[in-house]
Design an enzyme around this catalytic site. Structure first.
Site, PDB file in Angstrom:
ATOM      1  N   LEU A  91      45.818  45.027  38.057  1.00  0.00           N
ATOM      2  CA  LEU A  91      46.817  44.652  39.063  1.00  0.00           C
ATOM      3  C   LEU A  91      46.689  45.494  40.335  1.00  0.00           C
ATOM      4  CD1 LEU A  91      49.920  44.279  36.736  1.00  0.00           C
ATOM      5  CD2 LEU A  91      48.239  42.539  37.392  1.00  0.00           C
ATOM      6  N   HIS A  92      46.984  44.858  41.457  1.00  0.00           N
ATOM      7  CA  HIS A  92      47.019  45.536  42.747  1.00  0.00           C
ATOM      8  C   HIS A  92      48.245  45.050  43.507  1.00  0.00           C
ATOM      9  CE1 HIS A  92      45.498  41.742  44.208  1.00  0.00           C
ATOM     10  NE2 HIS A  92      44.401  41.853  43.462  1.00  0.00           N
TER      11      HIS A  92
ATOM     12  N   GLY B 210      48.679  42.889  45.643  1.00  0.00           N
ATOM     13  CA  GLY B 210      48.792  41.429  45.742  1.00  0.00           C
ATOM     14  C   GLY B 210      49.579  40.870  44.560  1.00  0.00           C
ATOM     15  N   HIS B 211      49.285  41.380  43.350  1.00  0.00           N
ATOM     16  CA  HIS B 211      50.042  40.923  42.179  1.00  0.00           C
ATOM     17  C   HIS B 211      51.505  41.378  42.272  1.00  0.00           C
ATOM     18  CE1 HIS B 211      45.854  41.287  40.463  1.00  0.00           C
ATOM     19  NE2 HIS B 211      46.165  40.056  40.095  1.00  0.00           N
TER      20      HIS B 211
ATOM     21  N   MET C   4      45.272  38.167  35.408  1.00  0.00           N
ATOM     22  CA  MET C   4      44.222  38.631  34.494  1.00  0.00           C
ATOM     23  C   MET C   4      44.211  40.160  34.469  1.00  0.00           C
ATOM     24  SD  MET C   4      41.169  35.879  34.608  1.00  0.00           S
ATOM     25  CE  MET C   4      40.357  36.475  36.068  1.00  0.00           C
TER      26      MET C   4
ATOM     27  N   SER D 103      41.750  42.254  46.040  1.00  0.00           N
ATOM     28  CA  SER D 103      41.190  41.517  44.917  1.00  0.00           C
ATOM     29  C   SER D 103      40.799  42.525  43.854  1.00  0.00           C
ATOM     30  CB  SER D 103      39.932  40.756  45.369  1.00  0.00           C
ATOM     31  OG  SER D 103      39.189  40.349  44.242  1.00  0.00           O
TER      32      SER D 103
HETATM   33  O1  PAF Z   1      44.256  34.083  39.444  1.00  0.00           O
HETATM   34  C1  PAF Z   1      44.128  34.541  38.292  1.00  0.00           C
HETATM   35  O2  PAF Z   1      44.323  35.736  38.047  1.00  0.00           O
HETATM   36  C2  PAF Z   1      43.702  33.623  37.166  1.00  0.00           C
HETATM   37  O3  PAF Z   1      42.810  32.655  37.619  1.00  0.00           O
HETATM   38  C3  PAF Z   1      44.877  32.973  36.421  1.00  0.00           C
HETATM   39  C4  PAF Z   1      45.690  32.077  37.338  1.00  0.00           C
HETATM   40  C5  PAF Z   1      45.780  34.057  35.854  1.00  0.00           C
HETATM   41  C6  PAF Z   1      44.359  32.108  35.271  1.00  0.00           C
HETATM   42  O4  PAF Z   1      43.598  32.854  34.381  1.00  0.00           O
END
Ligand code: PAF
Length: 282
Positions: A32-33, A35-36, A29, A188
């Site tokens: 980004l940090h 973790g992503h 979503m 987060s």
């Molecule tokens: O974890 C997330 O960022 C969201 O829940 C996801 C999996 C992208 C679905 O919108």
């Protein structure tokens, strides 16, 4: 890195990538940090191309939740993903994802029901619906999700298994270990909402969880350990505890048994207006 915002260019770009080798999807979503970025790096180990998506999914936010204040920083996110070597960025808008007349929802029973599912009614229907759509849009060979959202990962795997999905198959939905700050707080996007004081207090969450896990492993009674964990968090400045529970890692059923990381401690707690979640193996 190519960025696409509608389905036809997405499909054309994907056809070219697929000719070159396996494709991994990292759904996000945004905001980004590290973790992503850990998801992207893990995806690169396993696939020729990584496709990332950024979509702030309104269907997974409740009426009193933080959809409007959810951080949006597309330019910064795009630069980060490009820097990591992502091949394709899929950024649908709400109209592209849920066109007028959209009427379908995916609902996964059982694993969706407790924990965040109880505290956030409808949340996992929203997650399952958008992830089913993202899977169908991208049809990746594999997809990666963070273990910080353990219940989400369980819901998505169950959906893939129950619906016999093949792109990706349930076995190709991979969890990636939670990335933590030096003081142990799980990364987060919601940490950005914390004031400096709240951020310092928030480190009490992983510390209290570690103490609780040590107590459980030493044989102390679960109910007493969980009550002490909740009291520790309130003492540390948390406003309320949504849940603090030990559940089987796979079924998410309540459990009193834990062997070889078969159970996890799950906590959701609020500090100010911000809800933090975490889970660790017991
Ligand atoms: O974890 C997330 O960022 C969201 O829940 C996801 C999996 C992208 C679905 O919108």
């Amino acid at each position: 890195m190519q960025t696409v915002t509608t389905l036809d260019p997405l499909r054309n770009a994907l056809a070219a990538l697929r000719r070159d080798g396996p494709v991994a999807l990292v759904p996000t979503m945004g905001a980004l940090h590290e973790g992503h970025l850990a998801l992207v790096r893990a995806a690169q180990q396993q696939a020729r191309h990584v496709v990332a998506s950024i979509f702030v999914n309104p269907r997974q936010f409740g009426p009193r939740e933080d959809l409007s204040r959810y951080p949006r920083q597309l330019e910064r996110d795009r630069d980060l993903l490009e820097g990591e070597g992502v091949s394709l960025l899929w950024v649908p808008d709400v109209e592209a994802m849920y066109p007028a007349g959209y009427a379908t929802s995916v609902s996964v029973a059982q694993v969706s029901e407790g924990l965040c599912g109880a505290a956030r009614p409808g949340h996992f229907d929203g997650v399952a619906t958008v992830v089913a759509k993202l899977f169908n849009q991208v049809q990746p060979d594999m997809a990666l999700f963070g273990e910080k959202d353990w219940q989400q990962l369980a819901v998505i795997r169950r959906m893939a298994r129950d619906l016999d999905l093949t792109a990706p198959a349930a076995s190709a939905i991979h969890g990636v270990a939670t990335v933590r700050d030096a003081d142990g707080l799980a990364l987060s996007s919601r940490n950005a909402f914390l004031s400096a004081g709240q951020r310092a207090q928030a480190a009490a969450l992983p510390r209290a969880m570690d103490r609780a896990i040590a107590a459980l492993r030493s044989g102390q009674e679960q109910a007493a350990v969980l009550a002490r964990l909740a009291a520790d968090l309130i003492d540390a400045g948390f406003a309320s505890i949504d849940y603090a529970e030990v559940r089987d890692a796979e079924t998410l059923d309540y459990t009193l048994n834990f062997q070889n990381n078969s159970a996890r401690l799950f906590v959701a707690a609020r500090i100010g207006d911000t809800r933090l979640i975490d889970n660790k193996p017991v």
